[in-house]
Design a protein around this motif. Structure first.
Motif, PDB file in Angstrom:
ATOM      1  N   ALA A   1       0.829  -1.209   0.000  1.00  0.00           N
ATOM      2  CA  ALA A   1       0.000   0.000   0.000  1.00  0.00           C
ATOM      3  C   ALA A   1       0.862   1.256   0.000  1.00  0.00           C
ATOM      4  CB  ALA A   1      -0.930  -0.005   1.206  1.00  0.00           C
ATOM      5  N   ALA A   2       1.961   1.235   0.740  1.00  0.00           N
ATOM      6  CA  ALA A   2       2.855   2.397   0.754  1.00  0.00           C
ATOM      7  C   ALA A   2       3.492   2.616  -0.614  1.00  0.00           C
ATOM      8  CB  ALA A   2       3.920   2.217   1.824  1.00  0.00           C
ATOM      9  N   ALA A   3       3.905   1.540  -1.254  1.00  0.00           N
ATOM     10  CA  ALA A   3       4.479   1.656  -2.596  1.00  0.00           C
ATOM     11  C   ALA A   3       3.425   2.123  -3.593  1.00  0.00           C
ATOM     12  CB  ALA A   3       5.069   0.323  -3.025  1.00  0.00           C
ATOM     13  N   GLU A   4       2.208   1.611  -3.455  1.00  0.00           N
ATOM     14  CA  GLU A   4       1.124   2.012  -4.358  1.00  0.00           C
ATOM     15  C   GLU A   4       0.812   3.493  -4.226  1.00  0.00           C
ATOM     16  OE1 GLU A   4      -3.306   2.814  -4.415  1.00  0.00           O
ATOM     17  OE2 GLU A   4      -2.476   1.746  -2.715  1.00  0.00           O
ATOM     18  N   VAL A   5       0.804   3.997  -3.013  1.00  0.00           N
ATOM     19  CA  VAL A   5       0.523   5.422  -2.799  1.00  0.00           C
ATOM     20  C   VAL A   5       1.633   6.280  -3.382  1.00  0.00           C
ATOM     21  CG1 VAL A   5       0.361   7.195  -1.015  1.00  0.00           C
ATOM     22  CG2 VAL A   5      -0.984   5.130  -0.824  1.00  0.00           C
ATOM     23  N   ALA A   6       2.880   5.882  -3.190  1.00  0.00           N
ATOM     24  CA  ALA A   6       3.991   6.671  -3.722  1.00  0.00           C
ATOM     25  C   ALA A   6       3.943   6.736  -5.250  1.00  0.00           C
ATOM     26  CB  ALA A   6       5.314   6.075  -3.258  1.00  0.00           C
ATOM     27  N   ILE A   7       3.697   5.612  -5.887  1.00  0.00           N
ATOM     28  CA  ILE A   7       3.633   5.592  -7.354  1.00  0.00           C
ATOM     29  C   ILE A   7       2.397   6.326  -7.854  1.00  0.00           C
ATOM     30  CG2 ILE A   7       3.359   4.063  -9.349  1.00  0.00           C
ATOM     31  CD1 ILE A   7       5.136   2.078  -7.819  1.00  0.00           C
ATOM     32  N   ALA A   8       1.266   6.117  -7.196  1.00  0.00           N
ATOM     33  CA  ALA A   8       0.038   6.765  -7.636  1.00  0.00           C
ATOM     34  C   ALA A   8       0.120   8.282  -7.479  1.00  0.00           C
ATOM     35  CB  ALA A   8      -1.156   6.220  -6.858  1.00  0.00           C
ATOM     36  N   LEU A   9       0.711   8.762  -6.398  1.00  0.00           N
ATOM     37  CA  LEU A   9       0.852  10.208  -6.238  1.00  0.00           C
ATOM     38  C   LEU A   9       1.783  10.800  -7.289  1.00  0.00           C
ATOM     39  CD1 LEU A   9       0.923  10.663  -2.377  1.00  0.00           C
ATOM     40  CD2 LEU A   9      -0.878  11.325  -3.957  1.00  0.00           C
ATOM     41  N   ALA A  10       2.829  10.072  -7.659  1.00  0.00           N
ATOM     42  CA  ALA A  10       3.703  10.551  -8.733  1.00  0.00           C
ATOM     43  C   ALA A  10       2.946  10.623 -10.060  1.00  0.00           C
ATOM     44  CB  ALA A  10       4.914   9.638  -8.856  1.00  0.00           C
ATOM     45  N   ILE A  11       2.129   9.621 -10.332  1.00  0.00           N
ATOM     46  CA  ILE A  11       1.329   9.641 -11.561  1.00  0.00           C
ATOM     47  C   ILE A  11       0.322  10.781 -11.529  1.00  0.00           C
ATOM     48  CG2 ILE A  11      -0.415   8.354 -12.865  1.00  0.00           C
ATOM     49  CD1 ILE A  11       1.119   5.807 -12.075  1.00  0.00           C
ATOM     50  N   ILE A  12      -0.311  10.989 -10.378  1.00  0.00           N
ATOM     51  CA  ILE A  12      -1.297  12.069 -10.252  1.00  0.00           C
ATOM     52  C   ILE A  12      -0.642  13.426 -10.475  1.00  0.00           C
ATOM     53  CG2 ILE A  12      -2.784  13.271  -8.593  1.00  0.00           C
ATOM     54  CD1 ILE A  12      -3.446  10.486  -7.452  1.00  0.00           C
ATOM     55  N   LEU A  13       0.564  13.622  -9.932  1.00  0.00           N
ATOM     56  CA  LEU A  13       1.257  14.891 -10.143  1.00  0.00           C
ATOM     57  C   LEU A  13       1.601  15.107 -11.609  1.00  0.00           C
ATOM     58  CD1 LEU A  13       3.598  15.004  -7.036  1.00  0.00           C
ATOM     59  CD2 LEU A  13       1.622  16.457  -7.509  1.00  0.00           C
ATOM     60  N   ARG A  14       1.983  14.055 -12.314  1.00  0.00           N
ATOM     61  CA  ARG A  14       2.267  14.183 -13.749  1.00  0.00           C
ATOM     62  C   ARG A  14       0.998  14.482 -14.543  1.00  0.00           C
ATOM     63  NH1 ARG A  14       6.711  15.366 -15.837  1.00  0.00           N
ATOM     64  NH2 ARG A  14       6.244  14.124 -17.643  1.00  0.00           N
ATOM     65  N   VAL A  15      -0.099  13.817 -14.185  1.00  0.00           N
ATOM     66  CA  VAL A  15      -1.374  14.070 -14.870  1.00  0.00           C
ATOM     67  C   VAL A  15      -1.824  15.500 -14.619  1.00  0.00           C
ATOM     68  CG1 VAL A  15      -3.838  13.484 -14.847  1.00  0.00           C
ATOM     69  CG2 VAL A  15      -2.132  11.682 -14.974  1.00  0.00           C
ATOM     70  N   TYR A  16      -1.680  15.979 -13.390  1.00  0.00           N
ATOM     71  CA  TYR A  16      -2.071  17.358 -13.085  1.00  0.00           C
ATOM     72  C   TYR A  16      -1.184  18.351 -13.831  1.00  0.00           C
ATOM     73  CZ  TYR A  16      -3.213  21.624 -10.654  1.00  0.00           C
ATOM     74  OH  TYR A  16      -3.604  22.894 -10.368  1.00  0.00           O
ATOM     75  N   GLY A  17       0.098  18.057 -13.927  1.00  0.00           N
ATOM     76  CA  GLY A  17       0.990  18.943 -14.677  1.00  0.00           C
ATOM     77  C   GLY A  17       0.642  19.010 -16.151  1.00  0.00           C
ATOM     78  N   HIS A  18       0.120  17.934 -16.704  1.00  0.00           N
ATOM     79  CA  HIS A  18      -0.205  17.905 -18.129  1.00  0.00           C
ATOM     80  C   HIS A  18      -1.600  18.434 -18.416  1.00  0.00           C
ATOM     81  CE1 HIS A  18      -1.205  16.118 -22.063  1.00  0.00           C
ATOM     82  NE2 HIS A  18       0.085  16.294 -22.304  1.00  0.00           N
ATOM     83  N   TYR A  19      -2.594  18.016 -17.641  1.00  0.00           N
ATOM     84  CA  TYR A  19      -3.985  18.373 -17.920  1.00  0.00           C
ATOM     85  C   TYR A  19      -4.516  19.512 -17.054  1.00  0.00           C
ATOM     86  CZ  TYR A  19      -4.363  14.071 -20.592  1.00  0.00           C
ATOM     87  OH  TYR A  19      -4.197  13.091 -21.513  1.00  0.00           O
ATOM     88  N   GLN A  20      -3.799  19.905 -16.012  1.00  0.00           N
ATOM     89  CA  GLN A  20      -4.221  20.937 -15.067  1.00  0.00           C
ATOM     90  C   GLN A  20      -5.523  20.589 -14.355  1.00  0.00           C
ATOM     91  OE1 GLN A  20      -2.213  23.496 -14.270  1.00  0.00           O
ATOM     92  NE2 GLN A  20      -0.763  22.566 -15.690  1.00  0.00           N
ATOM     93  N   THR A  21      -5.775  19.308 -14.136  1.00  0.00           N
ATOM     94  CA  THR A  21      -6.946  18.845 -13.400  1.00  0.00           C
ATOM     95  C   THR A  21      -6.657  17.467 -12.818  1.00  0.00           C
ATOM     96  OG1 THR A  21      -9.316  18.432 -13.481  1.00  0.00           O
ATOM     97  CG2 THR A  21      -8.047  17.799 -15.416  1.00  0.00           C
ATOM     98  N   VAL A  22      -7.376  17.145 -11.733  1.00  0.00           N
ATOM     99  CA  VAL A  22      -7.268  15.805 -11.158  1.00  0.00           C
ATOM    100  C   VAL A  22      -8.600  15.078 -11.268  1.00  0.00           C
ATOM    101  CG1 VAL A  22      -5.355  16.273  -9.607  1.00  0.00           C
ATOM    102  CG2 VAL A  22      -7.683  16.710  -8.847  1.00  0.00           C
ATOM    103  N   ASP A  23      -9.491  15.568 -12.108  1.00  0.00           N
ATOM    104  CA  ASP A  23     -10.782  14.931 -12.330  1.00  0.00           C
ATOM    105  C   ASP A  23     -10.607  13.786 -13.327  1.00  0.00           C
ATOM    106  OD1 ASP A  23     -13.416  14.280 -12.503  1.00  0.00           O
ATOM    107  OD2 ASP A  23     -14.052  16.104 -13.536  1.00  0.00           O
ATOM    108  N   PRO A  24     -10.887  12.536 -12.933  1.00  0.00           N
ATOM    109  CA  PRO A  24     -10.668  11.413 -13.853  1.00  0.00           C
ATOM    110  C   PRO A  24     -11.543  11.460 -15.104  1.00  0.00           C
ATOM    111  CG  PRO A  24     -11.033  10.626 -11.608  1.00  0.00           C
ATOM    112  CD  PRO A  24     -11.305  12.097 -11.620  1.00  0.00           C
ATOM    113  N   ASP A  25     -12.693  12.127 -15.022  1.00  0.00           N
ATOM    114  CA  ASP A  25     -13.575  12.195 -16.195  1.00  0.00           C
ATOM    115  C   ASP A  25     -13.020  13.124 -17.265  1.00  0.00           C
ATOM    116  OD1 ASP A  25     -15.378  10.437 -15.081  1.00  0.00           O
ATOM    117  OD2 ASP A  25     -16.535  12.037 -14.134  1.00  0.00           O
TER     118      ASP A  25
END
Length: 100
Positions: free
Chosen positions: A69-93
């Motif tokens: 779970a700790a590894a999953e959170v670290a990787i998922a937060l890194a992915i979320i930060l990259r998605v936010y940097g590219h799309y400027q949103t954290v809305d999955p839709d």
């Protein structure tokens, strides 16, 4: 304490986590729901391992789940930060395409 109390708490925690993961519209909320579900699994593992005192397999599996779970959170937060940097949103839709 009887086993039923642990199972009721774990089932309630799992249901709350599932409801959060399904209804939230942000990646962070979905991650929180998944973490709640993993904690419910940990409660079940430890509760059932108390009936086999010679083996500590429930506690060992629980530690393994915590590490994953700790590894999953670290990787998922890194992915979320990259998605936010590219799309400027954290809305999955709103994140509906991988290439532009």
């Amino acid at each position: 304490m009887p086993l039923q109390h642990f199972l009721i708490v774990a089932a309630a925690l799992f249901c709350i986590g599932l409801a959060i993961a399904v209804t939230k519209r942000h990646f962070i909320g979905i991650l929180l729901g998944i973490e709640l579900m993993l904690n419910a699994v940990n409660i079940n593992l430890v509760a059932f391992s108390q009936y086999d005192p010679e083996r500590l397999s429930g506690q060992l599996f629980s530690l393994f789940v915590i590490v994953v779970a700790a590894a999953e959170v670290a990787i998922a937060l890194a992915i979320i930060l990259r998605v936010y940097g590219h799309y400027q949103t954290v809305d999955p839709d709103e994140v509906d395409e991988l290439k532009k």
